[in-house]
Design a protein around this motif. Structure first.
Motif, short mmCIF file in Angstrom:
data_model
loop_
_atom_site.label_atom_id
_atom_site.label_comp_id
_atom_site.label_asym_id
_atom_site.label_seq_id
_atom_site.Cartn_x
_atom_site.Cartn_y
_atom_site.Cartn_z
N GLU A 43 58.65 11.42 71.14
CA GLU A 43 58.69 12.85 70.82
C GLU A 43 60.05 13.44 71.15
O GLU A 43 60.66 14.15 70.34
CB GLU A 43 57.62 13.60 71.61
CG GLU A 43 56.25 13.65 71.00
CD GLU A 43 55.36 14.56 71.82
OE1 GLU A 43 55.28 15.76 71.49
OE2 GLU A 43 54.77 14.08 72.81
N VAL A 44 60.52 13.16 72.36
CA VAL A 44 61.81 13.69 72.80
C VAL A 44 62.93 13.18 71.88
O VAL A 44 63.79 13.95 71.44
CB VAL A 44 62.09 13.29 74.26
CG1 VAL A 44 63.53 13.62 74.64
CG2 VAL A 44 61.11 14.01 75.19
N TRP A 45 62.91 11.89 71.60
CA TRP A 45 63.96 11.33 70.75
C TRP A 45 63.98 12.00 69.38
O TRP A 45 65.04 12.35 68.86
CB TRP A 45 63.77 9.82 70.60
CG TRP A 45 64.93 9.19 69.87
CD1 TRP A 45 66.05 8.64 70.42
CD2 TRP A 45 65.08 9.06 68.45
NE1 TRP A 45 66.90 8.19 69.43
CE2 TRP A 45 66.33 8.44 68.21
CE3 TRP A 45 64.28 9.42 67.36
CZ2 TRP A 45 66.80 8.17 66.93
CZ3 TRP A 45 64.75 9.15 66.07
CH2 TRP A 45 65.99 8.53 65.87
N GLN A 46 62.81 12.20 68.81
CA GLN A 46 62.72 12.79 67.47
C GLN A 46 63.26 14.22 67.44
O GLN A 46 63.96 14.63 66.51
CB GLN A 46 61.26 12.77 66.98
CG GLN A 46 60.68 11.38 66.76
CD GLN A 46 61.23 10.68 65.53
OE1 GLN A 46 61.97 11.27 64.74
NE2 GLN A 46 60.88 9.40 65.37
N ILE A 47 62.92 15.00 68.46
CA ILE A 47 63.38 16.40 68.50
C ILE A 47 64.90 16.45 68.61
O ILE A 47 65.57 17.20 67.89
CB ILE A 47 62.72 17.15 69.67
CG1 ILE A 47 61.22 17.32 69.43
CG2 ILE A 47 63.38 18.52 69.88
CD1 ILE A 47 60.45 17.80 70.64
N VAL A 48 65.45 15.66 69.51
CA VAL A 48 66.91 15.63 69.66
C VAL A 48 67.56 15.14 68.37
O VAL A 48 68.57 15.70 67.92
CB VAL A 48 67.31 14.73 70.85
CG1 VAL A 48 68.82 14.55 70.90
CG2 VAL A 48 66.81 15.34 72.16
N ASN A 49 67.00 14.11 67.77
CA ASN A 49 67.56 13.56 66.53
C ASN A 49 67.59 14.61 65.42
O ASN A 49 68.52 14.66 64.61
CB ASN A 49 66.72 12.37 66.09
CG ASN A 49 67.34 11.63 64.92
OD1 ASN A 49 68.46 11.16 65.00
ND2 ASN A 49 66.60 11.55 63.82
N ARG A 50 66.58 15.48 65.40
CA ARG A 50 66.45 16.48 64.35
C ARG A 50 67.28 17.73 64.62
O ARG A 50 67.78 18.36 63.67
CB ARG A 50 64.97 16.85 64.23
CG ARG A 50 64.62 17.80 63.10
CD ARG A 50 63.12 17.94 62.96
NE ARG A 50 62.48 18.49 64.14
CZ ARG A 50 61.65 17.83 64.93
NH1 ARG A 50 61.37 16.56 64.70
NH2 ARG A 50 61.09 18.42 65.98
N GLU A 51 67.46 18.11 65.91
CA GLU A 51 67.97 19.45 66.19
C GLU A 51 69.28 19.51 66.96
O GLU A 51 69.94 20.55 66.95
CB GLU A 51 66.91 20.25 66.97
CG GLU A 51 65.63 20.47 66.19
CD GLU A 51 64.72 21.46 66.90
OE1 GLU A 51 65.13 22.06 67.91
OE2 GLU A 51 63.58 21.64 66.43
N PHE A 52 69.69 18.46 67.67
CA PHE A 52 70.86 18.57 68.54
C PHE A 52 72.09 19.04 67.76
O PHE A 52 72.35 18.59 66.65
CB PHE A 52 71.14 17.24 69.22
CG PHE A 52 72.19 17.32 70.29
CD1 PHE A 52 71.98 18.06 71.44
CD2 PHE A 52 73.42 16.67 70.14
CE1 PHE A 52 72.95 18.15 72.44
CE2 PHE A 52 74.39 16.73 71.12
CZ PHE A 52 74.15 17.49 72.28
#
Length: 431
Positions: A43-52
């Motif tokens: 979950e954390v990886w996906q959010i960072v991948n999408r929004e950072f």
């Protein structure tokens, strides 16, 4: 932009209650809890991948990070949390961070209520990776003891803070009311100082206001301490009340205000600015959003704004908008210099993630990150001034306060010009 998800606080944590000022997000139901810790990692990886904000992830191979994280086995949630935090360190962004369920629950406490702690807003120096005080909360144990903005925290009790992130610092500093914590700080030009603090409940008054008589002129004084969820409504009430009482000018005090919610700063700017830009945000795809004034200003009377090194983030958005639109004179010392926006995400097991999603620009396109807002009138407080004002809070926002006194002096010609213009308008009407 989603109102309750985006945060522009300079804080990494307000000890011991909120880690991003003013955030109010609903916790996911425990029915959604996933038993496999690897799910939260992904979950954390996906959010960072999408929004950072940085598509290069600050030169980190983010795909390789995912392969590494998912190749591991995690015996406990704590093992997964440790792996997440280690992975996020590689982004070299102190504002993108993971919060365990207790930390995330603390973050969501309404900032208009009571907090338990010593009253310090923490940040991370991006160049030295040291824990720094953004500002003490007014009237808190830290404030009364004399802890100041820009102090570097080097030890918490007997533990060194070298390599420590803000979440770990929060866990060490917070505790039960009446218990003690010892902070060792390094202050520029003064060396090490030790503060023994007693934790207590702290009531946060977001906005307080009063009318000051200065040389026979009624001046509206407004102290804004945080850009929380209810700050805009409190500000609206303050302005309307003082307008009814006939003030001729305003002093808005943003000193030691660490920031808060982006939408709150935009709403408050619209109360002072009739037309013009307020702030723009830029994400990895380019410009994300613009906030503009919308012809809803509550007053056009002269305004002076007080800032210092503890005025950060949302404070810098507001002061930058007022300065660029020539709506106010900015007085004090350069502000903190934090021009990044975070989005806060609840995760499936009750933990949370704050991720930097954008940079913001003032209406003139200025990037203030690491630089801050430069006041129109620079007024530094001497060590003697700081000691005198901290020892006697009644002197703050009086003519014995050099920055406030400079604001009154700067407002005087504007007030006289408006009064003269009003006389000439009356004279013309009577002819």
């Amino acid at each position: 932009m989603r109102k309750r998800g985006f945060v522009v606080s300079a804080t990494a944590a307000v000890v011991t209650a909120v880690s991003l000022v003013g955030v109010q997000l609903s916790m996911p139901g425990w029915a959604g809890f996933r038993s496999d810790p690897k799910e939260v990692v992904d979950e954390v990886w996906q959010i960072v991948n999408r929004e950072f904000v940085d598509p290069s992830f600050n030169a980190l191979d983010w795909e390789a990070v995912r392969l590494d994280l998912l190749s591991r086995e995690y015996a406990t949630r704590e093992d997964a949390y440790a792996a997440i935090r280690e992975a996020l360190k590689g982004l070299n962004d102190p504002y993108t961070r993971f919060l365990d369920p207790d930390q995330f629950a603390s973050m969501q406490i309404d900032t208009s209520g009571e907090l338990t702690g010593v009253g310090i807003t923490l940040g991370m120096d991006q160049e030295t990776n040291e824990l720094v005080v953004v500002s003490p909360i007014e009237g808190s144990p830290a404030d009364r003891a004399g802890i100041k903005s820009k102090d570097v925290i080097v030890r918490i009790d007997d533990q060194s803070t070298e390599g420590m992130d803000t979440n770990a610092a929060v866990s060490l500093i917070r505790g039960e009311p009446g218990s003690r914590v010892r902070l060792t700080i390094r202050r520029e030009g003064e060396g090490l100082k030790v503060f023994d603090l007693v934790r207590e409940k702290i009531e946060l008054a977001t906005v307080r206001y009063e009318i000051h008589e200065e040389n026979g002129l009624p001046i509206g004084y407004i102290r804004l301490t945080q850009f929380s969820g209810n700050a805009a409504e409190k500000m609206r009430q303050a302005i309307r009340d003082m307008e009814k009482q006939g003030v001729v000018a305003y002093v808005l005090d943003l000193r030691a205000n660490p920031g808060g919610l982006l939408y709150s700063s935009a709403e408050i700017a619209r109360m002072w600015i009739e037309r013009g830009g307020i702030v723009s945000t830029v994400n990895r795809q380019g410009e994300q959003d613009r906030f503009n004034a919308n012809n809803t200003a509550l007053t056009d009377k002269p305004l002076a704004v007080l800032v210092d090194g503890g005025s950060a983030s949302a404070s810098e958005i507001l002061s930058g908008a007022l300065q660029d639109n020539r709506r106010a004179v900015i007085i004090g010392t350069p502000t903190f210099g934090k021009g990044l926006v975070q989005s806060v995400h609840p995760l499936s097991d009750g933990s949370g993630l704050a991720v930097t999603i954008a940079r913001y620009r003032t209406p003139n396109g200025t990037d203030i990150d690491h630089k801050g807002i430069t006041p129109d009138i620079l007024v530094e407080l001497s060590e003697e001034d700081l000691n005198r004002l901290s020892q006697n809070r009644e002197l703050v926002a009086t003519l014995a306060d050099p920055q406030y006194a400079a604001a009154i002096e700067a407002l005087r010609p504007q007030i006289l010009a408006r009064q003269q213009q009003a006389k000439e308008t009356v004279r013309s009407s009577s002819l």
